[in-house]
Scaffold this active site. Structure first.
Site, short mmCIF file in Angstrom:
data_model
loop_
_atom_site.label_atom_id
_atom_site.label_comp_id
_atom_site.label_asym_id
_atom_site.label_seq_id
_atom_site.Cartn_x
_atom_site.Cartn_y
_atom_site.Cartn_z
N HIS B 68 24.80 23.15 -19.03
CA HIS B 68 25.66 23.23 -18.03
C HIS B 68 25.08 24.06 -16.92
CE1 HIS B 68 27.54 26.14 -20.24
NE2 HIS B 68 27.99 26.88 -18.92
N HIS B 70 25.91 26.85 -15.31
CA HIS B 70 26.04 28.38 -15.39
C HIS B 70 24.89 28.85 -15.50
CE1 HIS B 70 30.74 28.30 -16.11
NE2 HIS B 70 30.35 28.52 -14.75
N ASP B 72 23.81 31.58 -17.01
CA ASP B 72 23.80 32.20 -18.47
C ASP B 72 23.12 31.20 -19.23
OD1 ASP B 72 26.30 31.42 -18.20
OD2 ASP B 72 26.60 32.60 -20.08
N HIS B 73 23.00 29.91 -18.59
CA HIS B 73 22.35 28.84 -19.63
C HIS B 73 21.31 28.15 -18.70
CE1 HIS B 73 25.84 28.57 -22.47
NE2 HIS B 73 26.32 29.14 -21.56
N HIS B 157 34.85 22.31 -19.88
CA HIS B 157 34.38 23.73 -19.27
C HIS B 157 34.05 23.73 -17.59
CE1 HIS B 157 32.56 27.71 -19.66
NE2 HIS B 157 31.32 27.04 -19.14
N ASP B 178 28.81 25.43 -23.80
CA ASP B 178 30.15 25.89 -23.47
C ASP B 178 31.05 24.76 -23.34
OD1 ASP B 178 29.22 28.46 -23.54
OD2 ASP B 178 29.17 28.97 -21.32
N GLU B 203 29.38 27.24 -29.48
CA GLU B 203 29.69 28.68 -28.84
C GLU B 203 31.17 29.39 -29.30
OE1 GLU B 203 32.12 29.57 -26.03
OE2 GLU B 203 32.89 27.68 -25.23
N HIS B 414 26.92 32.51 -28.77
CA HIS B 414 27.59 32.97 -27.69
C HIS B 414 28.99 33.62 -27.72
CE1 HIS B 414 29.27 32.16 -23.38
NE2 HIS B 414 28.17 31.93 -22.90
N LYS B 462 16.14 -13.21 -43.11
CA LYS B 462 16.79 -14.78 -42.55
C LYS B 462 17.83 -15.15 -43.45
CE LYS B 462 12.71 -16.33 -40.31
NZ LYS B 462 11.37 -16.91 -40.39
#
Lengths: 864, 600
Positions: B68, B70, B72-73, B157, B178, B203, B414, B462
């Protein structure tokens, strides 16, 4: 230490020593250590301890490590190491028996706290810091720490294991420093006991059957030979090289990657370069023993060496070229493969590497150990001549391996090509041919008939990774020369990629970059002026393709297309052939439409492209005779509209760049009424919420100032510089235009902007202006008057943070007076500091840590 | 033995700078590439030298996945791709791709603004980095290459947050990033199917917390803002450009509407417009309520929230201002704070965590006299409030997710070590799976079962199709065949084809069963009685009485013999091939019932 900090330190130490008071932010302890390190580096650690006895008290809780959190424990170990780095402080701590209890068996070592990697890491870092003097070596020898370091080399934490290896190197280096006066003993058996112990451990590890142990030993040696170039390292290499050579006898060779690193670090060591010490033989043997993917980095490393036997270089180059040789060999069997009839390929794969000498083409090879490198065929790179003939199957066993190896090879060659020590002559033509062939295999335009070729086709078809690597390499190859036919093929394949709907956005971006590189390197025809006919033809073919890219649904493709357009117009916008083709295409019209693109990046690139087109007079759609230049005016309006209304910063910043460039170049539209233009732009830019736009506004203002008053050191005969003894009226006249465009209002207000770069820019601008008007100021003693007072009052309000109303019309005299009274140098000094320097200071750190200690738990770290 | 290896370079027993290396089936994947806002030097980024020592980054790493937007990611992404030199693909969801550059740009501007950092990534680098991004849809299986595939799941989140499943052959890892297991005002709850991965990397921010109702926090927030505005004060809410700010905007907008409040609400830097654009564009990512009401009224078109102008800060009367950056460490929010701090009627609400070295951190730790530039002291008289609106799963939510995905192993990232320890024990007890919590730099190695690909012959397929059943991914069914290994490859073929290909003859396998009959007559007579009985019962089968006295029904052979101990009992030996298993069983059960009295 700052007295204020010194005052707070006891309280902080008490907090740290109290296990019930954990530290909130995990960065605080790191920053605290940074601070202690700075203090220790600047003065006496012993004095620091004596003046702050709380620090010794702080270190004592380590005696009960179970009570402390791992990170505080690690902090204390590191702190002790920093303090004990100075010998007198070390002795002081030793007297208190503190160090053995911290780093010996009595400390955290072996206890429950030891399970935390952060504690082990702190232990190593602490030891690394304190190992700076002979007393530390004795301490290590007696505490048994070296054995612990040995075991930590295999730690589950990468960080700990790596630090343990580095510490061993550090200890070995320090212990060898003492007897280093004079020549080192030729026998490590006569070296200091600590060094002997470490060397013994390395030997044992090199003999081990377990690969991780071998890897550890090789990594330690690599670090050592990379960082330590003392004469004794040569003795060590002589001693250990037989063991290293033994690794090559194993199948497979263990820890190949680390082995390559070691051999290259030894080869690069200045101590060892004068004497081969059998190194070149080991390198040659390693090259032949490793798998192609492992040998590639070694070959590249060898070719990057400043000094190296020619034979080894030839062998390394052959290894590096193997995969490309293999590709060409596999594809040239196929009749009709594009490129196979080209001059570079007439002798097929034999042409690659050592350039197409008749000997090489015949595949005879000759002895690579004598003669010039390029004339020798490396054994093993062409079928039939080597002891172990290379087959495509060996090199390309699976798709993943094939893709990985080709990407690696192309990247290695790309790195090697610009270096002065690259093999010479560089085989431009065969490399070009290989790059083109790979790109053809990737886009499916190659139709090989051999099994291997078919295999390759299946592996590479649509492979974006290889396409990217090949296009990067192809771009780099533009620096050289190749036969015209091959260059034709290069442009053809680039056009195919630029045209193909299958090209991914990342591939397209690379294709645009490679195209630009090839166009830029195209030789100018002897007559000068226009583009080389070949490149001109290409551009003519490319321009109908460009609109499709500008209409792509992917923003990144549209953007890459616009960036390419901007570059090409900048380079060839003045050339008739290009201009004609461009104006005949839809490109200018589409670019204008992209000013309203939903994606801000694209809008910004469109602004830059339109700015460039306009500068070159290329966006004008023939206007009616009655309104010449109508289109240009509308562009200026459009850009001003973007500057005042676009919700995002990128396009607005791009507009400011275009305007500044236009002003510099005296663009016709600007030159028509420069003052009016500057006034309009500054009015909008000064109100912008994006500080970069405001800063660019000041940049434009500075250009205007320079153009009007002349460069600071220039002696432009046409500039309106007030002469040294200019009468006041002349100076006032010179400053009048700036007053009219409201430049001073903007600049003075910006001086107290909340965004530092804007204030800095304004400061520079006003300093420049003051320098220009200095002589006038000297003559004018008066700094009073109603204008001056109101301006000074406004400045005070702005400094206090009030925005207030615009100043209105200013008199140049008032400006000059205020300029003289302002402490601009002081302001510039203050602005040079980080805006958060107060919050980042040690005192602030201590205050924060103390303040946080009481409230932990209420404000926990979650995310940002 | 194949294995999965996980090494956190960041987020191992730590919050901030998420960056986790995963090796699975010979592929190397980097999960998130975050930065730590608490540092101003190189330590803000993960130590990538541990990857570069493995050779060229682009050769070593197969892809980077960003969960995502943020920082910190994703904050280290341009540094990693444009300065360290990673040139491979980066995967993220469409909203993350759209929003990520805004936050990166915001961060760059603050860093340059604060310190004039020259050695920092530029706008052009952010753009070039974003051009390496491949955007993915939820639940879309994306082939990174022939072997590696990834799939995104909804994580709640923040807008666009996703959990990712990484799969190579039969091995798989799920990384949650997260996530939030309870819906909030504008987003739904995280969801994942029962994908039973080998490893779930989750996390654990609130590993030991059961969070109170978000409604209570919202009520508190509104009450505080309302009170401040009522007493004529100004309220400053420092935020990062996108994300939590939008949630708070919706909250205030609705409250203002309901209470008919007149005090102006402003949002600095003109980002509301941009945010609105993205929330409208990605309406499918928001929760059901917002989607439902979207037709009548777009929640993100705010009536009360207006763009902020710098001059407004001096206006008299109450107002609420959202200003960036979120930690009061530079720019607009700090400038407004300085202006308003001295008035006790005013209020600052910090809706998130602040790192040390920021004014936000100082005031949250209770400091009221702040040293500013030039040794000036700023006395903070305004009210300071902290309200965490971060949307993470609490302990209950994490357990719920583990239950949903049913992983073989769990790995916690995390979070703080102490809290992780508690959750680890809980997970191990409740789910009987191994739970790991490596520190940064520590590698966890998990052995996995080898995956062996098996080809299937066309003939067999078959034949299966001829039975009229169409393949259905949701209803797997058994397919019988013979597994043969030839040239190191496994293939499933029909038994006939297997014999042919392997040059083997078929073995005859017969089953024999003894049936005891009470019959004092001679063996031949008993056999004749059996023949007569079977002939009358099995009219459709070929029943024969052979000259040697034995009886056959198709391939089934029946012989009568005297009992060694009891002359009144005869033993019938019934034998059949495995092809006639059904008939053989039937006959045996029939004979076990005895012969009818009348049978001769």
């Amino acid at each position: 230490m700052d007295p204020e900090c010194s005052q707070l330190l006891p309280a902080l130490c008490a907090v740290l020593a109290d296990p019930r008071q954990p530290v909130a932010d995990d960065t605080c302890l790191e920053k605290l250590l940074d601070w202690f390190k700075t203090i220790a580096d600047a003065g006496s650690s012993l004095l620091l301890l004596q003046e702050n006895p709380c620090l010794v008290t702080l270190l004592c809780p380590v005696l009960k490590p179970q009570d402390l959190s791992p990170r505080v424990l690690a902090f204390l170990l590191r702190l002790a190491g920093i303090l004990a780095a100075q010998e007198d402080c070390f002795q002081h701590l030793q007297q208190g028996d503190l160090l053995p209890r911290l780093f010996g068996e009595a400390g955290p070592l072996g206890g429950a706290a030891w399970t935390a990697p952060t504690v082990r890491s702190g232990w190593i870092q602490g030891l690394c810091s304190l190992t700076q003097h002979p007393s530390a070596l004795c301490f290590l020898a007696h505490s048994g720490a070296v054995d612990t370091i040995f075991s930590l080399q295999g730690d589950s934490s990468l960080f700990v294991a790596s630090a343990a290896g580095q510490l061993l190197v550090h200890i070995l280096g320090l212990s060898m420093q003492a007897p280093a006066e004079g020549h080192p003993s030729l026998q490590p058996a006569h070296w200091p006991a600590c060094a002997q112990k470490i060397v013994g451990h390395i030997e044992e590890s090199l003999r081990a059957t377990a690969t991780p142990q071998v890897t550890q030993a090789l990594n330690v040696l690599t670090t050592m030979f990379s960082h330590c170039h003392d004469p004794w390292t040569q003795v060590l290499w002589v001693h250990l090289s037989p063991l290293v050579a033994c690794l090559l006898e194993k199948d497979p060779v263990p820890a190949a990657h680390s082995l390559v690193d070691l051999l290259l670090s030894v080869a690069r060591s200045p101590v060892l370069s004068s004497s081969s010490c059998g190194l070149w033989d080991t390198l040659a043997q390693t090259l032949s023993r490793l798998r192609a993917s492992q040998a590639g980095p070694l070959a590249l490393g060898i070719l990057k060496l400043q000094e190296c036997p020619k034979a080894l270089r030839a062998q390394a180059f052959a290894v590096l070229l193997q995969p490309l040789t293999c590709v060409l060999e596999a594809t040239t069997q196929a009749p009709g493969l594009p490129g196979s009839s080209g001059p570079g390929l007439q002798c097929g794969v034999a042409a690659i590497g050592p350039v197409a000498s008749s000997e090489a083409c015949a595949g005879r090879g000759g002895d690579p150990t004598d003669g010039e490198l390029p004339l020798a065929w490396p054994p093993g790179s062409v079928g039939g001549t080597a002891d172990a003939p290379l087959t495509a199957g060996m090199l390309l066993p699976s798709k993943a391996a094939c893709v990985g190896l080709l990407c690696q090879t192309l990247a290695h060659l790309e790195l090697l090509q610009p270096l002065p020590q690259r093999p010479s002559p560089w085989p431009w033509a065969p490399l070009l041919s290989a790059a083109v062939t790979i790109l053809r295999l990737c886009n499916g335009s190659a139709t090989p008939t051999s099994d291997t070729g078919t295999h390759l086709c299946a592996f590479l078809a649509g492979c974006v990774r290889v396409q990217r690597a090949a296009l990067d390499f192809l771009g780099t190859l533009s620096q050289g020369t190749g036969p015209q036919e091959l260059v034709t093929q290069v442009f053809a394949i680039l056009l195919e990629y630029l045209t193909s709907p299958d090209s991914s956005p990342t591939v397209l971006k690379k294709a645009f970059q490679a195209t630009l590189q090839w166009l830029q390197s195209s030789p100018k025809p002897s007559g000068g002026g226009d583009l080389e006919p070949h490149a001109q033809l290409f551009l003519r073919e490319l321009l109908p393709v460009l609109p499709k890219r500008l209409c792509s649904p992917c923003w990144d493709v549209r953007d890459s297309g616009l960036e390419f357009l901007t570059q090409t117009v900048r380079r060839w916008g003045g050339q008739a052939g290009f201009r004609h083709a461009l104006l005949a295409s839809e490109v200018p019209e589409l670019t204008e439409q992209l000013l309203r693109d939903p994606e801000s990046y694209v809008r910004a690139s469109a602004v830059a492209a339109m700015g460039q087109l306009s500068s070159r007079g290329l966006h004008i759609i023939p206007a009616s005779p009655g309104h010449p230049g109508a289109q240009q005016k509308s562009l200026l309006e459009e850009l001003l509209h973007i500057l005042s209304t676009d919700s995002e910063g990128f396009p607005r910043r791009a507009v400011m760049q275009v305007f500044t460039q236009w002003l510099r170049d005296s663009h016709a539209d600007v030159a028509a009424d420069t003052e009016h233009f500057v006034a309009r732009v500054l009015r909008v830019a000064s109100q912008d919420l994006d500080w970069e736009v405001r800063a660019q506004g000041l940049e434009l203002a500075l250009v205007f100032l320079e153009q009007t008053l002349g460069q600071p050191s220039s002696s432009c005969p046409y500039a309106m510089t007030p002469p040294a003894a200019a009468p006041p009226s002349l100076v006032a006249q010179a400053l009048q235009p700036f007053c009219r465009v409201q430049l001073f209002d903007f600049a003075f207000r910006a001086l107290f902007d909340c965004d530092r770069p804007v204030a800095q820019k304004s400061c520079d601008l006003l300093l420049f202006l003051r320098a220009k008007t200095a002589s006038y100021s000297d003559q004018q003693g008066s700094s009073s008057g109603p204008d001056v007072a109101s301006l000074e009052a406004a400045l005070q309000r702005w400094q206090a943070g009030d925005q207030g109303q615009p100043l209105g019309d200013l008199e140049p005299e008032a400006v000059v007076a205020v300029l003289r009274s302002l402490d601009l140098e002081g302001l510039r000094g203050a602005l040079a500091e980080s805006s958060d320097h107060a919050e980042q200071s040690p005192l602030s750190l201590l205050q924060d840590m103390l303040a946080t200690a009481g409230i932990l738990g209420e404000n926990e770290a979650d995310c940002y | 033995m194949p294995e999965i290896r996980v090494t956190p370079l960041g987020a191992g027993q730590d919050v901030g700078r998420s960056c986790i290396l995963v090796s699975i089936g010979g592929k190397n994947v980097m999960l998130d590439c975050g930065m730590h806002m608490g540092f101003n030097d190189d330590r803000r980024f993960p130590d990538f030298s541990y990857i570069t020592r493995n050779g060229r980054l682009t050769d070593f790493l197969d892809c980077v996945i960003i969960s995502h937007f943020h920082l910190d990611h994703c904050g280290a992404l341009p540094y990693f791709s444009e300065m360290v030199g990673y040139d491979g693909p980066i995967y993220m969801t469409h909203p993350t791709q759209a929003i990520c550059p805004i936050l990166l740009e915001d961060y760059r501007k603050i860093a340059v603004d604060k310190k004039g950092e020259a050695n920092f990534f530029t706008s052009q680098m952010i753009k070039d980095c974003m051009k390496k991004v491949v955007a993915v849809h939820l639940h879309q299986t994306v082939q990174v290459d022939d072997e590696l595939e990834i799939k995104a799941y909804y994580a709640g989140h923040v807008l666009g947050a996703a959990m990712f499943q990484i799969k190579v052959g039969s091995e798989s890892v799920v990384y949650t990033g997260d996530y939030n297991m309870t819906p909030d005002r504008h987003l739904g709850a995280a969801w994942i199917d029962k994908c039973r991965p080998n490893l779930l990397i989750t996390e654990s921010t609130y590993a030991t917390t059961i969070r109170d109702s978000k409604r209570c926090r919202e009520r508190d927030f509104l009450k505080k803002v309302h009170e401040a505005v009522e007493r004529g004060g100004k309220v400053l809410i420092p935020v990062f450009a996108l994300g939590r700010a939008q949630e708070l905007c919706i909250l205030l907008e609705t409250f203002w509407e309901r209470m008919n409040l007149k005090a102006p609400i402003y949002f600095s830097t003109g980002l509301t417009e941009k945010a609105n654009h993205y929330y409208k564009l990605f309406i499918t990512w928001t929760n059901q309520k917002i989607r439902k009401t979207f037709v009548q009224r777009n929640m993100f078109e705010f009536k009360h929230i207006k763009a902020f102008d710098r001059a407004f800060a001096d206006n008299p009367g109450p107002m609420v201002v959202f200003a960036t950056p979120g930690m009061l460490h530079a720019g607009q929010s700090l400038q407004i704070f300085r202006k308003w701090a001295g008035n006790e009627k005013n209020m600052v609400i910090m809706p998130g965590y602040c790192v040390q070295g920021t004014v936000g951190h100082k005031i949250l730790s209770g400091q009221r006299k702040l040293e500013m530039e030039g040794r000036q002291v700023l006395e903070v008289k305004m009210q300071v409030e902290y309200m965490s609106f971060s949307a993470h799963a609490d302990a209950k939510g994490i357990m719920q997710l583990v239950g949903q995905a049913e992983p073989e192993n769990v790995l916690l990232v995390h979070g703080e070590a102490k809290k992780m320890e508690f959750l680890k024990q809980k997970i191990e007890q409740e789910f009987r799976v191994n739970c790991y919590m490596p520190a940064n730099g520590e590698t966890v190695t998990l052995p996995t079962s080898p995956s062996i690909p098996v080809g299937i012959s066309l003939g067999l397929l078959k034949r299966e199709m001829a039975q009229g059943l169409l393949p259905d991914a949701k209803k797997p069914r058994l397919l019988h065949g013979t597994l043969i290994m030839k040239d190191s490859n496994f293939r499933l073929v029909s038994s006939e084809q297997a014999l042919k290909e392997l040059g083997l003859a078929e073995h005859q396998l017969r089953f024999t069963c003894r049936v005891h009959l009470h019959d004092p007559r001679k063996e031949q007579e008993t056999a004749l009685r059996v023949y007569s009985h079977l002939k009358s019962v099995l009219k459709d089968h070929c029943v024969q009485h052979l000259p040697d006295g034995s009886v056959t029904v198709e391939s089934i052979l029946i012989q009568a013999a005297a009992h060694s101990e009891d002359p009144g009992t005869k033993v019938l030996l019934v034998s059949w091939t495995y092809q006639d298993e059904e008939l053989g069983s039937y006959l045996t059960s029939l004979l076990k019932k005895g012969l009818p009295q009348g049978a001769t």
